[in-house]
Design a protein around this motif. Structure first.
Motif, short mmCIF file in Angstrom:
data_model
loop_
_atom_site.label_atom_id
_atom_site.label_comp_id
_atom_site.label_asym_id
_atom_site.label_seq_id
_atom_site.Cartn_x
_atom_site.Cartn_y
_atom_site.Cartn_z
N GLY A 126 0.83 -1.20 0.00
CA GLY A 126 0.00 0.00 0.00
C GLY A 126 0.86 1.24 0.00
N LEU A 127 0.41 2.27 -0.70
CA LEU A 127 1.15 3.53 -0.82
C LEU A 127 0.37 4.68 -0.19
CD1 LEU A 127 2.17 3.11 -4.55
CD2 LEU A 127 3.82 3.36 -2.68
N PHE A 128 1.06 5.48 0.64
CA PHE A 128 0.54 6.77 1.09
C PHE A 128 1.19 7.82 0.20
CE2 PHE A 128 0.56 4.05 4.85
CZ PHE A 128 -0.76 4.19 5.29
N ALA A 129 0.39 8.50 -0.62
CA ALA A 129 0.93 9.40 -1.63
C ALA A 129 0.85 10.85 -1.17
CB ALA A 129 0.16 9.23 -2.95
N ALA A 130 1.98 11.55 -1.24
CA ALA A 130 2.08 12.94 -0.77
C ALA A 130 2.03 13.90 -1.95
CB ALA A 130 3.38 13.14 0.00
N PHE A 131 1.33 15.04 -1.73
CA PHE A 131 1.20 16.05 -2.78
C PHE A 131 2.32 17.09 -2.74
CE2 PHE A 131 -3.28 14.67 -2.39
CZ PHE A 131 -3.52 14.34 -3.71
N ASN A 132 3.00 17.22 -1.60
CA ASN A 132 3.95 18.32 -1.44
C ASN A 132 5.01 17.95 -0.40
OD1 ASN A 132 2.71 18.85 1.17
ND2 ASN A 132 1.04 19.81 0.01
N SER A 133 5.97 18.83 -0.22
CA SER A 133 7.08 18.56 0.69
C SER A 133 6.62 18.48 2.13
CB SER A 133 8.15 19.64 0.53
OG SER A 133 7.61 20.92 0.80
N LYS A 134 5.60 19.25 2.51
CA LYS A 134 5.08 19.18 3.87
C LYS A 134 4.55 17.78 4.17
CE LYS A 134 1.36 21.03 6.79
NZ LYS A 134 0.45 19.87 6.72
N GLN A 135 3.77 17.24 3.25
CA GLN A 135 3.24 15.89 3.45
C GLN A 135 4.34 14.85 3.41
OE1 GLN A 135 0.03 15.41 0.61
NE2 GLN A 135 -1.36 16.70 1.81
N MET A 136 5.38 15.06 2.60
CA MET A 136 6.50 14.11 2.60
C MET A 136 7.22 14.12 3.94
SD MET A 136 6.87 12.14 0.06
CE MET A 136 8.52 11.55 0.45
N ALA A 137 7.36 15.29 4.54
CA ALA A 137 7.97 15.36 5.87
C ALA A 137 7.13 14.60 6.89
CB ALA A 137 8.16 16.81 6.28
N GLU A 138 5.81 14.69 6.74
CA GLU A 138 4.92 13.96 7.64
C GLU A 138 5.06 12.45 7.44
OE1 GLU A 138 1.20 15.64 6.55
OE2 GLU A 138 1.45 17.44 7.81
N LEU A 139 5.25 12.02 6.20
CA LEU A 139 5.44 10.59 5.94
C LEU A 139 6.77 10.10 6.48
CD1 LEU A 139 4.06 10.18 2.29
CD2 LEU A 139 2.97 9.48 4.44
N GLU A 140 7.80 10.92 6.39
CA GLU A 140 9.09 10.55 6.96
C GLU A 140 8.97 10.39 8.48
OE1 GLU A 140 13.78 11.97 6.92
OE2 GLU A 140 12.24 13.18 5.93
N ALA A 141 8.23 11.31 9.11
CA ALA A 141 8.02 11.21 10.56
C ALA A 141 7.21 9.96 10.90
CB ALA A 141 7.32 12.47 11.06
#
Length: 428
Positions: A126-141
């Motif tokens: 399953g993939l959680f897909a991020a639209f922007n850098s803010k969401q990517m930072a949240e996925l890294e966390a």
């Protein structure tokens, strides 16, 4: 008495044959009575019959008739509010206990599929897909948070990599969860029901409960007057429980979500869109989710209608969202469109606990019900076998009523959701 039929969904159209399960027509005495044959009730019943309990399940409609047979079919790990939020709002001890269980649900489902040979189109990933850098930072966390609680089978994907897996230019990256996956949810429910019955459990459909008597040995009475007396009662009606237990409905709210399914695309075209056939959900507050079905249709869902119910046209509501994600599917034929309700709590965490020492309840999974319901069934079984610590940990989560009470919960919640949706759009 006319038989209640499933909603006109892709799942109902492709469900495996199931036996006629008549309504309850005679009084019964049993070890455990369960209200609701969705995932909470089915998981609980299956764990209990495996342990030797006599179990009776009363379903108001059909097995898997509600959210369990209509959802997006994704095995999403953890809860609708993640473990860090639980720690901030409910304390370190609660977070430690709930965090230790956050990744069990999907494993339980995989175990049921294998043990009982349930044919439900399971595919891993399953993939959680991020639209922007803010969401990517949240996925890294999130990746780091989950690793602290023992789940290390995740992988961060950058922009270039995610576009090799999803043929859409909308995403800045993604988190791949290798312990996630997706299923045909109604066929999973039907397979679990068959497993329950193979072990001696009994399931009665079209048997809506009208009255609960909160006695030391609870008694429930169905609308046709038949009664079940049990040592224990498990209330698992979730968004379709109605007003049967007022103190639970005051702290929860049904919400509608909608899904469409395209015509058959074929495997080659399906893999052009989602190369490895993982399921996908985006990172917005009011998120979209999608996946390929077993016969290679794109199943696409999204949005929330607070208070439950569907928009006037599900296709008109979802087609623009689908085509924004996959412009190459512009004008694709949509063969099925349907909606259903899930149950939301203010905390976005499940309502789990006891009304009396012999009456248990579990509901309000807030959009993460597929896996958590299966966990809860295991915890109820543990409790009735004498180990209540894990079940009771959920009872430490305090559930507040919706602001404004029942009359204003819908507009207040919609206003809050609008705020977060606006933040998603602005990327802040």
């Amino acid at each position: 008495m006319s038989r209640t039929e499933h909603t006109t969904s892709y799942y109902a159209a492709t469900a495996h044959a199931a036996p006629e399960r008549p309504p309850l027509r005679a009084d019964m005495d049993t070890d455990v009575c369960i209200i609701g044959a969705g995932y909470t009730g089915l998981s609980t019943a299956l764990h209990l019959v495996e342990a030797g309990f006599r179990v009776v399940v009363l379903e108001a409609a059909r097995v898997g008739w509600g959210a369990s047979g209509r959802n997006g079919g994704q095995l999403i790990n953890s809860y609708s509010r993640d473990i860090d939020v639980i720690e901030r709002q409910h304390g370190a001890d609660t977070a430690k206990m709930l965090g230790s269980m956050a990744f069990e649900g999907a494993d339980i489902i995989r175990d049921r599929i294998e043990k009982y040979r349930i044919d439900c189109d399971y595919r891993p990933g399953g993939l959680f897909a991020a639209f922007n850098s803010k969401q990517m930072a949240e996925l890294e966390a999130r990746q780091q948070l989950w690793a602290r609680y023992g789940h290390k089978q995740t992988e961060l994907l950058d922009t270039a990599t995610v576009r090799t897996r999803i043929s859409s230019d909308r995403y800045a990256g993604a988190l791949l969860d290798h312990r996630s996956g997706h299923i045909h949810p109604l066929n999973l429910a039907l397979g679990e029901a068959a497993a329950i019955e193979s072990l001696g459990g009994q399931i009665f459909e079209d048997s809506r409960v009208a009255v609960i008597e909160r006695l030391p040995r609870p008694v429930v009475t169905t609308e046709n007057g038949s009664r079940v007396t049990a040592d224990y009662l498990v209330i698992a009606g979730n968004a379709y429980l109605g007003g049967l237990v007022p103190e639970l409905s005051a702290r929860s709210m049904p919400c509608g979500t909608q899904i469409v399914t395209t015509e058959v695309l074929g495997e080659a075209r399906a893999r052009e869109l989602i190369a490895n056939l993982e399921c996908v959900e985006d990172c917005n507050y009011k998120l979209d989710y999608y996946r390929m079905t077993g016969d290679f249709r794109l199943l696409y869902g999204g949005g929330v209608s607070y208070g439950g119910g569907d928009p006037a046209s599900i296709e008109a509501f979802l087609r623009p969202r689908l085509e924004k994600t996959f412009p190459q599917l512009q004008g694709v034929k949509l063969d099925y469109a349907w909606g259903g309700d899930f149950l939301l709590t203010v905390s976005r965490l499940p309502q789990v606990g006891r009304l009396t020492p012999s009456i248990f309840y579990a509901q309000g999974y807030s959009g993460h019900g597929v896996t958590t319901t299966h966990l809860i069934g295991k915890l109820v079984s543990e409790t009735l076998k004498g180990q209540a610590e894990r079940f009771d940990a959920f009872g430490t989560v305090r559930h507040m009523p919706f602001p404004g009470g029942r009359a204003f919960r819908k507009p207040y919640t919609a206003l809050g959701a609008f705020f977060y949706e606006l933040r998603d759009r602005l990327g802040v």
